[in-house]
Design a protein around this motif. Sequence first.
Motif, PDB file in Angstrom:
ATOM      1  N   ASN A 126       0.822  -1.216   0.000  1.00 44.22           N
ATOM      2  CA  ASN A 126       0.000   0.000   0.000  1.00 44.22           C
ATOM      3  C   ASN A 126       0.855   1.265   0.000  1.00 44.22           C
ATOM      4  O   ASN A 126       0.578   2.226   0.713  1.00 44.22           O
ATOM      5  N   VAL A 127       1.905   1.266  -0.800  1.00 43.09           N
ATOM      6  CA  VAL A 127       2.823   2.404  -0.857  1.00 43.09           C
ATOM      7  C   VAL A 127       2.355   3.391  -1.915  1.00 43.09           C
ATOM      8  O   VAL A 127       2.107   3.017  -3.054  1.00 43.09           O
ATOM      9  N   SER A 128       2.209   4.625  -1.542  1.00 44.62           N
ATOM     10  CA  SER A 128       1.836   5.660  -2.503  1.00 44.62           C
ATOM     11  C   SER A 128       2.978   6.645  -2.751  1.00 44.62           C
ATOM     12  O   SER A 128       2.967   7.396  -3.716  1.00 44.62           O
ATOM     13  N   ASN A 129       3.944   6.652  -1.857  1.00 41.05           N
ATOM     14  CA  ASN A 129       5.177   7.430  -2.036  1.00 41.05           C
ATOM     15  C   ASN A 129       6.312   6.407  -2.023  1.00 41.05           C
ATOM     16  O   ASN A 129       6.511   5.703  -1.046  1.00 41.05           O
ATOM     17  N   CYS A 130       7.035   6.286  -3.143  1.00 41.20           N
ATOM     18  CA  CYS A 130       8.028   5.206  -3.234  1.00 41.20           C
ATOM     19  C   CYS A 130       9.079   5.294  -2.126  1.00 41.20           C
ATOM     20  O   CYS A 130       9.633   4.270  -1.706  1.00 41.20           O
ATOM     21  N   TYR A 131       9.327   6.490  -1.610  1.00 36.32           N
ATOM     22  CA  TYR A 131      10.315   6.632  -0.536  1.00 36.32           C
ATOM     23  C   TYR A 131       9.772   6.127   0.803  1.00 36.32           C
ATOM     24  O   TYR A 131      10.530   5.835   1.720  1.00 36.32           O
ATOM     25  N   GLU A 132       8.459   6.005   0.875  1.00 39.35           N
ATOM     26  CA  GLU A 132       7.830   5.418   2.051  1.00 39.35           C
ATOM     27  C   GLU A 132       8.280   3.965   2.222  1.00 39.35           C
ATOM     28  O   GLU A 132       8.427   3.472   3.347  1.00 39.35           O
ATOM     29  N   SER A 139      14.752   2.346   7.412  1.00 35.90           N
ATOM     30  CA  SER A 139      14.574   3.309   8.509  1.00 35.90           C
ATOM     31  C   SER A 139      14.177   4.659   7.934  1.00 35.90           C
ATOM     32  O   SER A 139      14.267   4.897   6.721  1.00 35.90           O
ATOM     33  N   LYS A 140      13.754   5.548   8.819  1.00 36.12           N
ATOM     34  CA  LYS A 140      13.392   6.892   8.396  1.00 36.12           C
ATOM     35  C   LYS A 140      14.601   7.639   7.839  1.00 36.12           C
ATOM     36  O   LYS A 140      14.484   8.429   6.899  1.00 36.12           O
ATOM     37  N   GLY A 272      10.258   3.535 -12.368  1.00 33.10           N
ATOM     38  CA  GLY A 272       9.811   2.712 -11.256  1.00 33.10           C
ATOM     39  C   GLY A 272      10.213   3.172  -9.881  1.00 33.10           C
ATOM     40  O   GLY A 272       9.606   2.740  -8.888  1.00 33.10           O
ATOM     41  N   LEU A 273      11.217   4.063  -9.790  1.00 36.19           N
ATOM     42  CA  LEU A 273      11.725   4.432  -8.472  1.00 36.19           C
ATOM     43  C   LEU A 273      11.879   5.943  -8.308  1.00 36.19           C
ATOM     44  O   LEU A 273      12.612   6.391  -7.434  1.00 36.19           O
ATOM     45  N   ASP A 274      11.223   6.699  -9.138  1.00 40.44           N
ATOM     46  CA  ASP A 274      11.218   8.162  -9.031  1.00 40.44           C
ATOM     47  C   ASP A 274       9.784   8.594  -8.752  1.00 40.44           C
ATOM     48  O   ASP A 274       8.865   8.203  -9.477  1.00 40.44           O
ATOM     49  N   GLN A 275       9.595   9.392  -7.730  1.00 40.97           N
ATOM     50  CA  GLN A 275       8.242   9.701  -7.277  1.00 40.97           C
ATOM     51  C   GLN A 275       7.389  10.367  -8.355  1.00 40.97           C
ATOM     52  O   GLN A 275       6.181  10.204  -8.368  1.00 40.97           O
ATOM     53  N   SER A 276       8.007  11.105  -9.288  1.00 46.48           N
ATOM     54  CA  SER A 276       7.223  11.777 -10.322  1.00 46.48           C
ATOM     55  C   SER A 276       6.470  10.769 -11.190  1.00 46.48           C
ATOM     56  O   SER A 276       5.381  11.080 -11.700  1.00 46.48           O
ATOM     57  N   CYS A 277       7.013   9.558 -11.372  1.00 50.72           N
ATOM     58  CA  CYS A 277       6.320   8.510 -12.133  1.00 50.72           C
ATOM     59  C   CYS A 277       5.563   7.550 -11.222  1.00 50.72           C
ATOM     60  O   CYS A 277       4.438   7.141 -11.545  1.00 50.72           O
TER      61      CYS A 277
END
Length: 619
Positions: A126-132, A139-140, A272-277
């Motif tokens: 359920n990830v909507s921000n890939c950095y999440e 870790s944070k 696949g790993l950049d939030q803009s996409c």
Amino acid sequence: MATSTSQLASTVATVAAASAEALRFSATDYIVFTVMLSASAGIGVYFGFFSKAKNTTEEYLQGGKKMPTWPVAISLVSSQLSGVAMMSIPAESYTFGFNIVFIVMSMILTVPVLIYIIVPVFYENNVSNCYEYLEMRFSKLTRQLVTITFIMNQFLMLPVYMFIPSLAFSQVTGINIHLINTVVSSVCVFYTMLGGIKAVVWTDVLQAGVMLLSVLLVAFLGTSNSGGLSNVLESASEGGRLDFNFGIDPRLRVTFWSGIFSGLLMWTGKVGLDQSCVQRIVSLPSYTHAKKSLIIAGVGFLLIMTFTCFIGIIMFAYYYGCDPIQAGLVSKPDKLMPFFIQDIMGHLTGMPGVFISCVFSASLSSLSASLNSFAGVVYFDYIKPHIRHTDARANGIMKLVIIVMGAYCILGGYMVQNFNSIIQTMWTITGINTGAVVGVFLLGMFVPRCSAKVAVTGIVFSVLAMLWIIINAQFNFKAGLIRYDVLPNGLDQCETRDFQVILNSINNNITRVLTTPAPSSDAPQQVTTAFGSNRDFSLYDISFYWYKVLGAILVFAWAIPMSYVWPTDKEEKQNPKLYSPFVRNMLNLPDPVVEMEEMPLKASSDSKAKENGTTQAAY
């Protein structure tokens, strides 16, 4: 000497004026261009003021997670086709040959990697921000470190995205490049700020139509004016532009191997790993929709980008033996495309305007998507923890962030104008950290024993090592130890081909001072060129196309041994959903209970939000 310099300056001005007169942007072209900008702004106004959507952060950033498949797929294609692609990739083919197509072909490998390795992990968690995901897996601190690299990349690249089309517009109109940059950047900020992700996606659809039409028109007319496809291939072959390089020396500028591997890393990181996409991919209702969207996007990307690469070959065939760069009419390869368009399409009413609209459409797609995701990352990672969050306040702050970044893009144009090769500059800059970012995501999905400490130190190690390599490489460039001389062309066929504007330049002896001088006796005798090297091997001489691959390798080279020094806590229960499906199968870990084919993103959090009467930001 002063008199000679004065006469030269006068001659240059005369020929430039003559060429501008011959290649003019008509009133119809201005109308076509204005209509495109107005339509983009109109979409932003519609979604900002007239759309019946709720004013929530989820709606602003993810379209309520109800975006349709085809528009998102088209949007993903559009955002990868920046103005840099439209202008610099044909220039790369023209000057260094068709090997750059291998970078495009790597998308064939990228789509399965995204569909079966990366995107399932985001949907299952359920990830909507890939950095999440990085916070969940490590870790944070890991998340913050990678978002810093994302923000740094945006600061470096956003001015480039907007400056390139302004360069094209200035080339064919003579209007001040910074005035153009200001006007068009303002329009992009306007519709992105008002309409959010829905405006971004639907303007991308409009702009993709303009891009596809333009690329096909240029390819058809260019081939026709060059004597047909057989003549294009014959001229390109004679000029060495179709000599495919399968060499394994990493110092060669671009080969099959560097194109495939660097392209795979770049597209994996970008799509696949950049939030803009990722923001658009996870705005789809389910994983099934995301899979279909990525397949459609991959096919569309291959189609348009292959044509874009081949346009450089068509340009070479058209100007074979009569190079406008050597003639002094075009100052650098990145400016050749608009000159070519005016040459082959200038007599067709409105066609130059369509192409310039294409270049701007490509850049607006990249810029708007990046601005929207940038605002979301800045707010949720760095502002929200320090204020009392409400949807209205969040949306207001994100709009302000977009305005500030738009102003920065305008000012950044003054720096970008000094770059020699835009594509080389972009790959070099992003080479500092893109490999590290892709590497740490793959580390999390592939290596269960890797701990947060290993991930953080791996990122730092990779970024610092790449920074050291790139800085030393730039010193080698400056010392002349690396010199990327372009493949030869000439001026001996201008009279035969009756290129009057170029002939005028030659007859005024412009080329005598504008052609590249022969290397002085003080120049290094041992150099690394685009096509070979007579120097002893040095890591600082490797092609900039390998930077992303090397950055990712460094992450794993650090992390694998260090995972035995700093292992994960044995008592810590590992969530199998944080690993790629094939890794779970290898480790005999249980699959998730909920089938992701049926599971809409953030469904549980949405229902809880409705029960509480408050929309929670899942970003």
